[in-house]
Design an enzyme around this catalytic site. Structure first.
Site, PDB file in Angstrom:
ATOM      1  N   LYS A   1      43.584  42.940  31.299  1.00 50.91           N
ATOM      2  CA  LYS A   1      43.189  43.808  32.424  1.00 50.91           C
ATOM      3  C   LYS A   1      44.068  43.573  33.655  1.00 50.91           C
ATOM      4  CE  LYS A   1      38.980  42.268  31.758  1.00 50.91           C
ATOM      5  NZ  LYS A   1      39.044  41.775  30.370  1.00 50.91           N
ATOM      6  N   ILE A   2      44.204  42.298  34.066  1.00 49.11           N
ATOM      7  CA  ILE A   2      44.935  42.012  35.315  1.00 49.11           C
ATOM      8  C   ILE A   2      46.441  42.197  35.123  1.00 49.11           C
ATOM      9  CG2 ILE A   2      45.466  40.211  37.007  1.00 49.11           C
ATOM     10  CD1 ILE A   2      42.597  39.076  36.417  1.00 49.11           C
TER      11      ILE A   2
ATOM     12  N   THR B   1      48.471  33.445  39.267  1.00 48.37           N
ATOM     13  CA  THR B   1      47.136  33.732  39.821  1.00 48.37           C
ATOM     14  C   THR B   1      46.093  33.591  38.703  1.00 48.37           C
ATOM     15  OG1 THR B   1      47.393  36.098  39.392  1.00 48.37           O
ATOM     16  CG2 THR B   1      47.973  35.336  41.607  1.00 48.37           C
ATOM     17  N   SER B   2      46.483  32.902  37.615  1.00 43.69           N
ATOM     18  CA  SER B   2      45.575  32.842  36.463  1.00 43.69           C
ATOM     19  C   SER B   2      44.775  31.538  36.439  1.00 43.69           C
ATOM     20  CB  SER B   2      46.353  33.060  35.172  1.00 43.69           C
ATOM     21  OG  SER B   2      45.461  33.272  34.121  1.00 43.69           O
ATOM     22  N   ARG B   3      45.368  30.479  35.940  1.00 39.27           N
ATOM     23  CA  ARG B   3      44.709  29.171  35.932  1.00 39.27           C
ATOM     24  C   ARG B   3      45.763  28.093  36.155  1.00 39.27           C
ATOM     25  NH1 ARG B   3      40.698  31.368  36.859  1.00 39.27           N
ATOM     26  NH2 ARG B   3      38.723  31.410  35.725  1.00 39.27           N
TER      27      ARG B   3
ATOM     28  N   ASP C   1      48.010  30.823  43.298  1.00 40.92           N
ATOM     29  CA  ASP C   1      46.634  30.975  43.793  1.00 40.92           C
ATOM     30  C   ASP C   1      45.723  29.963  43.110  1.00 40.92           C
ATOM     31  OD1 ASP C   1      44.609  32.384  45.348  1.00 40.92           O
ATOM     32  OD2 ASP C   1      43.816  33.041  43.414  1.00 40.92           O
TER      33      ASP C   1
ATOM     34  N   GLU D   1      42.867  21.696  41.369  1.00 39.14           N
ATOM     35  CA  GLU D   1      42.281  22.383  42.525  1.00 39.14           C
ATOM     36  C   GLU D   1      40.821  22.019  42.780  1.00 39.14           C
ATOM     37  OE1 GLU D   1      42.744  26.519  41.084  1.00 39.14           O
ATOM     38  OE2 GLU D   1      40.567  26.666  41.128  1.00 39.14           O
TER      39      GLU D   1
ATOM     40  N   HIS E   1      42.744  29.921  45.528  1.00 39.33           N
ATOM     41  CA  HIS E   1      41.941  30.652  44.532  1.00 39.33           C
ATOM     42  C   HIS E   1      41.158  31.799  45.205  1.00 39.33           C
ATOM     43  CE1 HIS E   1      40.360  30.022  40.218  1.00 39.33           C
ATOM     44  NE2 HIS E   1      40.222  31.299  40.559  1.00 39.33           N
ATOM     45  N   GLN E   2      41.901  32.618  45.924  1.00 41.32           N
ATOM     46  CA  GLN E   2      41.258  33.710  46.657  1.00 41.32           C
ATOM     47  C   GLN E   2      41.612  35.087  46.094  1.00 41.32           C
ATOM     48  OE1 GLN E   2      43.700  33.339  50.593  1.00 41.32           O
ATOM     49  NE2 GLN E   2      43.370  35.528  50.357  1.00 41.32           N
ATOM     50  N   ALA E   3      42.373  35.105  44.976  1.00 41.96           N
ATOM     51  CA  ALA E   3      42.847  36.407  44.475  1.00 41.96           C
ATOM     52  C   ALA E   3      41.683  37.347  44.173  1.00 41.96           C
ATOM     53  CB  ALA E   3      43.714  36.206  43.236  1.00 41.96           C
ATOM     54  N   PHE E   4      40.579  36.790  43.707  1.00 42.50           N
ATOM     55  CA  PHE E   4      39.425  37.644  43.330  1.00 42.50           C
ATOM     56  C   PHE E   4      38.635  38.109  44.547  1.00 42.50           C
ATOM     57  CE2 PHE E   4      35.627  35.156  44.344  1.00 42.50           C
ATOM     58  CZ  PHE E   4      36.214  33.952  44.730  1.00 42.50           C
TER      59      PHE E   4
HETATM   60  P1  NAD Z   1      42.034  39.550  29.790  1.00 45.33           P
HETATM   61  O1  NAD Z   1      41.226  38.849  28.758  1.00 45.33           O
HETATM   62  O2  NAD Z   1      41.775  41.003  30.039  1.00 45.33           O
HETATM   63  O3  NAD Z   1      43.581  39.404  29.426  1.00 45.33           O
HETATM   64  C1  NAD Z   1      44.172  38.211  29.009  1.00 45.33           C
HETATM   65  C2  NAD Z   1      45.361  38.582  28.145  1.00 45.33           C
HETATM   66  O4  NAD Z   1      46.057  37.375  27.841  1.00 45.33           O
HETATM   67  C3  NAD Z   1      44.960  39.248  26.811  1.00 45.33           C
HETATM   68  O5  NAD Z   1      45.687  40.441  26.625  1.00 45.33           O
HETATM   69  C4  NAD Z   1      45.339  38.210  25.777  1.00 45.33           C
HETATM   70  O6  NAD Z   1      45.777  38.781  24.541  1.00 45.33           O
HETATM   71  C5  NAD Z   1      46.481  37.494  26.487  1.00 45.33           C
HETATM   72  N1  NAD Z   1      46.797  36.187  25.925  1.00 45.33           N
HETATM   73  C6  NAD Z   1      45.970  35.284  25.340  1.00 45.33           C
HETATM   74  N2  NAD Z   1      46.680  34.213  24.927  1.00 45.33           N
HETATM   75  C7  NAD Z   1      47.971  34.465  25.260  1.00 45.33           C
HETATM   76  C8  NAD Z   1      49.178  33.741  25.097  1.00 45.33           C
HETATM   77  N3  NAD Z   1      49.202  32.555  24.467  1.00 45.33           N
HETATM   78  N4  NAD Z   1      50.314  34.275  25.569  1.00 45.33           N
HETATM   79  C9  NAD Z   1      50.315  35.500  26.169  1.00 45.33           C
HETATM   80  N5  NAD Z   1      49.198  36.233  26.343  1.00 45.33           N
HETATM   81  C10 NAD Z   1      48.055  35.710  25.890  1.00 45.33           C
HETATM   82  O7  NAD Z   1      41.878  38.693  31.123  1.00 45.33           O
HETATM   83  P2  NAD Z   1      42.098  39.189  32.634  1.00 45.33           P
HETATM   84  O8  NAD Z   1      40.837  39.737  33.170  1.00 45.33           O
HETATM   85  O9  NAD Z   1      43.340  39.985  32.715  1.00 45.33           O
HETATM   86  O10 NAD Z   1      42.318  37.768  33.344  1.00 45.33           O
HETATM   87  C11 NAD Z   1      43.481  36.977  33.112  1.00 45.33           C
HETATM   88  C12 NAD Z   1      43.278  35.607  33.692  1.00 45.33           C
HETATM   89  O11 NAD Z   1      43.199  35.724  35.116  1.00 45.33           O
HETATM   90  C13 NAD Z   1      41.930  34.952  33.306  1.00 45.33           C
HETATM   91  O12 NAD Z   1      42.067  34.225  32.126  1.00 45.33           O
HETATM   92  C14 NAD Z   1      41.627  34.067  34.478  1.00 45.33           C
HETATM   93  O13 NAD Z   1      42.068  32.765  34.148  1.00 45.33           O
HETATM   94  C15 NAD Z   1      42.475  34.621  35.618  1.00 45.33           C
HETATM   95  N6  NAD Z   1      41.689  35.066  36.772  1.00 45.33           N
HETATM   96  C16 NAD Z   1      42.001  34.565  37.993  1.00 45.33           C
HETATM   97  C17 NAD Z   1      41.294  34.983  39.122  1.00 45.33           C
HETATM   98  C18 NAD Z   1      41.638  34.471  40.500  1.00 45.33           C
HETATM   99  O14 NAD Z   1      40.861  34.684  41.446  1.00 45.33           O
HETATM  100  N7  NAD Z   1      42.775  33.841  40.703  1.00 45.33           N
HETATM  101  C19 NAD Z   1      40.253  35.895  38.982  1.00 45.33           C
HETATM  102  C20 NAD Z   1      39.969  36.405  37.709  1.00 45.33           C
HETATM  103  C21 NAD Z   1      40.691  35.980  36.605  1.00 45.33           C
END
Ligand code: NAD
Length: 338
Positions: A154-155, A232-234, A258, A263, A295-298
């Protein structure tokens, strides 16, 4: 249901209480993170409602089970901080909020790219001090640059869409090919090729054993000199020591974070009067080409409304014996069938 809300801030209380007018659960707000030291606060509750830095390891989960807690309601998408196997073993259900505002995170990602490129963080302080010189503020056009997206869920897909608007060439690595991404011309490539070809790399995959330290000294060697990396993921996706080394050598030209692996001891708190004990984090803060947000992206109004509503609906479903599509583990069907 009687719910203990851990890691709760004023904004959590505000949005959850507003949404709860439509749900009528009993909400009790606790500021501390859920961890072994604080788990006794969960005594007498049916459900614990937790966030990204609560620590639900096997010791905490066995205590929750002992206290009669039946449900772990995550106010976030990721659940890498929960020992899912132990929760399953003790018969606890887990629900989460898979999407609250992917736009919020994608837009923050692009915000970091723009700020780093045009050095807006430095320009802001310079101009306030009456310094209007441009030396050191040179940026580059995003148009025609190659942006590599790791994880086009999604993101990642929304980030790709926005960068497409800037005229970037887009490449991606993900074993699932996103239809929308393919439609806008994103080219799926191997991870190695993404590392080699990208001017900007943005991480949008979840933290799993497979993706842990996906940015490390070996992958950094394959990258272009001056590459921009955005996470901005983990935090655990990046080996911070390796990245510091690459910043010192100039291999990394810009870094936007982020999230940070350690953290949990820093983010979401006002530590402006404390001495930061984490020397690795402190070193990161010294680089002029690094921007870190806590960690404010959301953190948008839209996301907090969605988090509150989805969390309480997830709890309603559990209470009513409905196995929600937002369940990571659902034991409510078993309960209903008994
Ligand atoms: P999502 O599940 O829609 O998408 C994750 C994608 O990663 C999927 O398409 C999946 O196939 C892919 N993936 C899985 N393993 C992989 C790998 N080894 N290599 C490449 N791609 C791989 O998730 P999303 O909603 O897009 O969120 C993504 C990440 O963003 C979450 O896992 C979360 O950690 C992070 N996040 C951060 C914040 C923030 O405030 N910073 C907020 C929400 C989510």
């Amino acid at each position: 249901m009687k719910i203990a809300v851990f890691s709760s801030k004023n904004y959590d209380k505000l949005f959850l209480e507003k949404a709860n007018k439509r749900h009528s659960h009993q909400l009790f707000f606790y500021e501390p993170r859920l961890a072994f030291e604080t788990v006794s606060l969960a005594k007498g509750f049916d459900c614990v409602c937790v966030f990204v830095n609560d620590k639900l390891d096997s010791k905490v989960i066995s205590k929750l089970a002992e206290y009669g807690v039946k449900l772990i309601a995550m106010r976030c998408a990721g659940y890498n901080n929960v020992d899912v196997e132990t929760a399953d073993k003790f018969g606890l259900s887990i629900v989460r909020v898979p999407a609250y505002s992917p736009y919020a995170v994608a837009e923050h990602t692009v915000g970091l790219i723009l700020a780093l490129n045009r050095k807006i963080h430095r320009a802001f302080t310079r101009v306030r001090e009456g310094n209007f010189a441009l030396e050191g503020l040179l940026g580059f056009d995003l148009n025609n640059l190659t942006a590599g997206i790791i994880g086009t869920g999604k993101i990642g897909a929304i980030t790709a869409n926005i960068l497409n608007g800037f005229g970037c060439k887009l490449i991606a690595f993900d074993s699932y090919k996103n239809e929308h991404c393919q439609k806008i011309g994103v080219e799926y490539v191997s991870l190695e090729s993404l590392f080699e070809r990208s001017d900007i790399i943005s991480l949008h995959c979840p933290l799993t054993p497979e993706t842990y330290h996906i940015i490390n000294s070996d992958s950094l060697k394959k990258m272009r000199t001056g590459v921009m990396i955005i996470n901005t993921s983990r935090g655990g996706l990046i080996d911070t020591q390796a990245v510091i080394h690459a910043l010192k050598s100039g291999k990394i030209g810009h870094l936007g974070l982020d999230v940070y692996e350690e953290e949990a001891d820093l983010f979401f708190e006002d530590l402006s009067n404390a001495m930061i004990q984490d020397d690795v984090f402190a070193r990161l803060l010294t680089f002029p080409n690094v921007i870190i947000t806590g960690h404010q992206a959301f953190f948008t109004k839209n996301a907090l409304e969605n988090i509150a509503e989805t969390t309480l609906s997830n709890i309603d479903n559990f209470k009513n014996g409905i196995c929600s599509p937002n369940a990571v583990i659902c034991k409510c069907v078993k309960l209903k069938n008994r």
